[in-house]
Enzyme design. Structure first.
Site, PDB file in Angstrom:
ATOM      1  N   ASP A 116       8.654  11.503  -9.405  1.00 41.30           N
ATOM      2  CA  ASP A 116       8.752  10.587  -8.147  1.00 41.30           C
ATOM      3  C   ASP A 116       9.330   9.519  -8.409  1.00 41.30           C
ATOM      4  OD1 ASP A 116       8.317  10.066  -5.256  1.00 41.30           O
ATOM      5  OD2 ASP A 116       6.364   9.336  -5.623  1.00 41.30           O
ATOM      6  N   LYS A 173      -5.376  -1.617  -8.213  1.00 34.41           N
ATOM      7  CA  LYS A 173      -4.788  -0.485  -7.328  1.00 34.41           C
ATOM      8  C   LYS A 173      -6.172  -0.156  -6.813  1.00 34.41           C
ATOM      9  CE  LYS A 173      -1.833   3.352  -6.620  1.00 34.41           C
ATOM     10  NZ  LYS A 173      -0.420   4.009  -7.631  1.00 34.41           N
ATOM     11  N   SER A 230       0.945  -1.150  -0.019  1.00 34.34           N
ATOM     12  CA  SER A 230       0.108  -0.003   0.163  1.00 34.34           C
ATOM     13  C   SER A 230       0.866   1.263  -0.099  1.00 34.34           C
ATOM     14  CB  SER A 230      -1.245  -0.027   1.262  1.00 34.34           C
ATOM     15  OG  SER A 230      -0.411  -0.468   2.499  1.00 34.34           O
ATOM     16  N   ALA A 272      -3.581   4.420  -1.761  1.00 29.71           N
ATOM     17  CA  ALA A 272      -4.163   3.270  -2.075  1.00 29.71           C
ATOM     18  C   ALA A 272      -3.654   1.913  -1.701  1.00 29.71           C
ATOM     19  CB  ALA A 272      -4.038   3.250  -3.860  1.00 29.71           C
ATOM     20  N   THR A 273      -4.294   0.843  -1.969  1.00 31.01           N
ATOM     21  CA  THR A 273      -3.622  -0.377  -1.774  1.00 31.01           C
ATOM     22  C   THR A 273      -3.687  -1.169  -2.919  1.00 31.01           C
ATOM     23  OG1 THR A 273      -4.480  -0.163   0.663  1.00 31.01           O
ATOM     24  CG2 THR A 273      -4.050  -2.474  -0.098  1.00 31.01           C
ATOM     25  N   VAL A 274      -2.630  -1.918  -3.218  1.00 26.98           N
ATOM     26  CA  VAL A 274      -2.519  -2.520  -4.495  1.00 26.98           C
ATOM     27  C   VAL A 274      -2.858  -4.119  -3.986  1.00 26.98           C
ATOM     28  CG1 VAL A 274      -1.361  -3.026  -6.476  1.00 26.98           C
ATOM     29  CG2 VAL A 274      -1.240  -0.657  -5.382  1.00 26.98           C
TER      30      VAL A 274
HETATM   31  N1  LIG Z   1       1.499  -3.227 -10.811  1.00 24.86           N
HETATM   32  C1  LIG Z   1       1.747  -3.985  -9.699  1.00 24.86           C
HETATM   33  N2  LIG Z   1       2.338  -5.258  -9.942  1.00 24.86           N
HETATM   34  C2  LIG Z   1       2.799  -5.847  -8.605  1.00 24.86           C
HETATM   35  N3  LIG Z   1       2.897  -4.773  -7.484  1.00 24.86           N
HETATM   36  C3  LIG Z   1       2.669  -3.593  -7.521  1.00 24.86           C
HETATM   37  C4  LIG Z   1       2.070  -3.228  -8.658  1.00 24.86           C
HETATM   38  N4  LIG Z   1       1.878  -1.783  -8.406  1.00 24.86           N
HETATM   39  C5  LIG Z   1       2.080  -1.628  -7.121  1.00 24.86           C
HETATM   40  N5  LIG Z   1       2.607  -2.704  -6.538  1.00 24.86           N
HETATM   41  C6  LIG Z   1       3.167  -3.033  -5.133  1.00 24.86           C
HETATM   42  O1  LIG Z   1       2.156  -2.100  -4.261  1.00 24.86           O
HETATM   43  C7  LIG Z   1       2.959  -1.214  -3.704  1.00 24.86           C
HETATM   44  C8  LIG Z   1       2.089   0.080  -3.485  1.00 24.86           C
HETATM   45  O2  LIG Z   1       2.091   0.889  -4.560  1.00 24.86           O
HETATM   46  P1  LIG Z   1       1.496   2.246  -4.849  1.00 24.86           P
HETATM   47  O3  LIG Z   1       1.691   2.568  -6.187  1.00 24.86           O
HETATM   48  O4  LIG Z   1       0.292   2.216  -4.216  1.00 24.86           O
HETATM   49  O5  LIG Z   1       2.461   3.011  -3.754  1.00 24.86           O
HETATM   50  P2  LIG Z   1       3.864   3.388  -3.551  1.00 24.86           P
HETATM   51  O6  LIG Z   1       4.666   3.515  -4.719  1.00 24.86           O
HETATM   52  O7  LIG Z   1       4.496   2.264  -2.695  1.00 24.86           O
HETATM   53  O8  LIG Z   1       3.721   4.654  -2.658  1.00 24.86           O
HETATM   54  P3  LIG Z   1       3.290   6.071  -2.770  1.00 24.86           P
HETATM   55  O9  LIG Z   1       2.258   6.257  -3.710  1.00 24.86           O
HETATM   56  O10 LIG Z   1       3.109   6.613  -1.451  1.00 24.86           O
HETATM   57  O11 LIG Z   1       4.565   6.840  -3.344  1.00 24.86           O
HETATM   58  C9  LIG Z   1       4.133  -1.074  -4.487  1.00 24.86           C
HETATM   59  O12 LIG Z   1       5.085  -0.580  -3.701  1.00 24.86           O
HETATM   60  C10 LIG Z   1       4.443  -2.530  -4.894  1.00 24.86           C
HETATM   61  O13 LIG Z   1       5.259  -3.337  -4.266  1.00 24.86           O
END
Ligand SMILES: Nc1ncnc2c1ncn2[C@@H]1O[C@H](COP(=O)(O)OP(=O)(O)OP(=O)(O)O)[C@@H](O)[C@H]1O
Length: 487
Positions: free
Chosen positions: A149, A56, A34, A38-40
């Protein structure tokens, strides 16, 4: 395309008792992570090939104005972006509770975790990742998008063996045309370009700095400004000192050069996108991509045409140039059978190039000696007894002939050229008509020998070895053992 989900907001229970969101047509299987808003989750499609996706899920109630804007921006941008090193957005939907971004699933986790498990990555692997990131960045620049970012957490890996990297999380990304400036502080301080903090206005060049930090962290296991406290971090950012590579590390000159040029505090001194693409450590033109095979085929077609016309030197050059595209094309190909078929074809072309090299190789011993003994060199030397300069030039050419027959081509060429320089001046002025006639005839022969040697030397060193298999093997070995660079 946006379309509302017809599902009622409901949830499914996980093994651990937590609730998964629910989306019609998908089965949620695992929480991947997460972020801020958001949570993925990992999920698969109920229909068709049960394709695995990452979804997501953004809780609508948790969205303030800024995060709504971030999310809409991410959707807008991702919809348009299609690149092998950018996580693809397949679709998005919403219900009363969530907004769902249905994305390509990357099973290798994120680069931050990957680095942590290996401590540091070997230069060969880092180079491959960097080429992929730069390829995505160039594509983003073409579309006037700045990510803003970039950090290892936002770089995902397609798998844990032989992974490809993909840029994700475009929440802060922005359409920025050349010359556009931004003044809001965005991103993570460790990866943020100094001008964001120190000058408050910045442009798309901030992504170049972040790429430099990612590269640094991959190689050395920590970001250049890694600190124990905010004060320490601040001090490192507000500093004029150039970023230096850690003491005692072992990276190639090319690699060190690209890190130093990416991590220039002054954006005007930082390497540009164009320079980065051409930098010898990256050489984007010959990096594995969807167009590598197409380029290889086009070059090899030209090689065959030149070969058919009997222009062997050109044909060899083009065969070898095609290898520079075939190798990345083989790296890019995922299917082992297709890889093998490509390797077989490449072997045929490279064998032909080697065959042509043999054909254009200047005459060997016996033939050469025959021409040496039949040439009127002795008579010429005799006719030049009273002329020291011409005698010396003729002796130099004689040495060239012997060197040529001994296959010492570089030396032979130097001597032919040196001797011919003098001979040609004599041809203009010589009053001795017998000598002039002989000299003129022989000069033609020597010039043609020199030309043959030149065109042979031009292509003899060109590489016809397909090392793609070896490279892939070494890369996998490195990844399995997690080789460490800091000694
Ligand atoms: N397409 C994807 N496939 C596999 N894992 C994913 C995918 N997208 C995101 N994740 C996993 O989910 C986590 C959270 O993703 P998200 O894009 O919501 O936030 P983040 O990049 O960790 O944080 P922030 O949005 O605060 O910069 C990621 O660090 C990753 O480990």
């Amino acid at each position: 395309m946006s379309r509302p989900s017809s599902s009622r907001p409901c949830s499914a229970r996980t093994n651990t008792g937590n609730l998964f969101p629910s989306l019609q047509g998908f089965v949620f299987t695992e929480k991947l992570g997460s972020g801020t808003y958001a949570t993925v989750y990992k999920a698969y499609k109920k229909t068709g090939g049960r394709d695995v996706v990452a979804i997501k899920c953004v809780l609508k109630s948790g969205l303030n104005k800024a995060s709504t804007e971030n999310l809409l921006r991410e959707i807008e941008l991702l919809k348009k972006l299609k690149h092998q090193n950018i996580v693809e957005l397949y679709d998005f939907q919403w219900d009363e509770k969530y907004i769902f971004l249905i994305m390509e699933f990357c099973s290798g986790g994120d680069l931050s975790r990957f680095i942590r498990t290996k401590r540091t990555l070997p230069e060969r692997v880092v180079k491959k990742f960097l080429k992929q990131l730069v390829s995505a960045m160039l594509y983003l620049r073409e579309h006037n998008v700045a990510h803003m970012d970039l950090k290892p957490q936002n770089v995902l890996l397609t798998s844990s063996s032989n992974p490809t990297v993909k840029i994700a999380d475009f929440g802060f990304a922005k359409h920025m045309f050349d010359g556009d400036k931004e003044s809001v502080m965005k991103g993570s301080p460790l990866y943020m370009a100094p001008e964001i903090i120190c000058q408050k206005t910045y442009d798309a060049r901030v992504d170049l700095w972040s790429i430099g930090v990612i590269l640094y962290e991959c190689l050395f296991g920590r970001a250049p400004f890694a600190s124990k406290s905010f004060q320490e971090l601040g001090a490192k950012i507000w500093n004029d000192k150039p970023v230096e590579l850690p003491y005692g590390v072992n990276v190639s000159e090319d690699c060190g050069d690209v890190i130093t040029r990416l991590l220039q505090r002054d954006p005007d001194k930082r390497i540009t996108y164009e320079e980065l693409a051409k930098h010898s450590f990256i050489d984007i033109e010959h990096s594995p991509s969807s167009s590598s095979l197409q380029k290889a085929v086009s070059v090899v077609k030209d090689a065959v045409t030149e070969d058919t016309k009997g222009n062997y030197s050109n044909a060899i050059k083009l065969y070898c140039e095609s290898l520079e595209y075939f190798m990345p094309a083989i790296h890019y190909e995922k299917c082992e059978n297709k890889k093998e078929a490509l390797r077989k074809k490449v072997k045929e072309y490279m064998n032909r190039a080697e065959e042509l090299k043999k054909m254009i190789r200047p005459k060997k011993d016996s033939e050469m000696r025959r021409s040496v003994s039949s040439d009127p060199m002795e008579e010429l030397l005799d006719l030049s007894k009273d002329d020291e300069e011409l005698q010396a030039a003729l002796k130099v050419i004689k040495a060239a002939e012997i060197e040529e027959s001994n296959e010492e081509y570089e030396k032979a060429l130097t001597h032919y050229e040196l001797g011919l320089k003098t001979v040609i001046t004599y041809l203009k002025e010589d009053s001795n008509s017998r000598r002039k006639k002989l000299l003129s005839k022989q000069a033609q022969v020597w010039m043609s020998e020199a030309e043959k040697i030149k065109s042979f030397l031009d292509v003899s060193h060109l590489n016809t070895n397909d090392t793609s298999g070896q490279e892939e093997m070494e890369e996998n070995e490195h990844l399995q053992t997690g080789t460490c660079n800091l000694q």
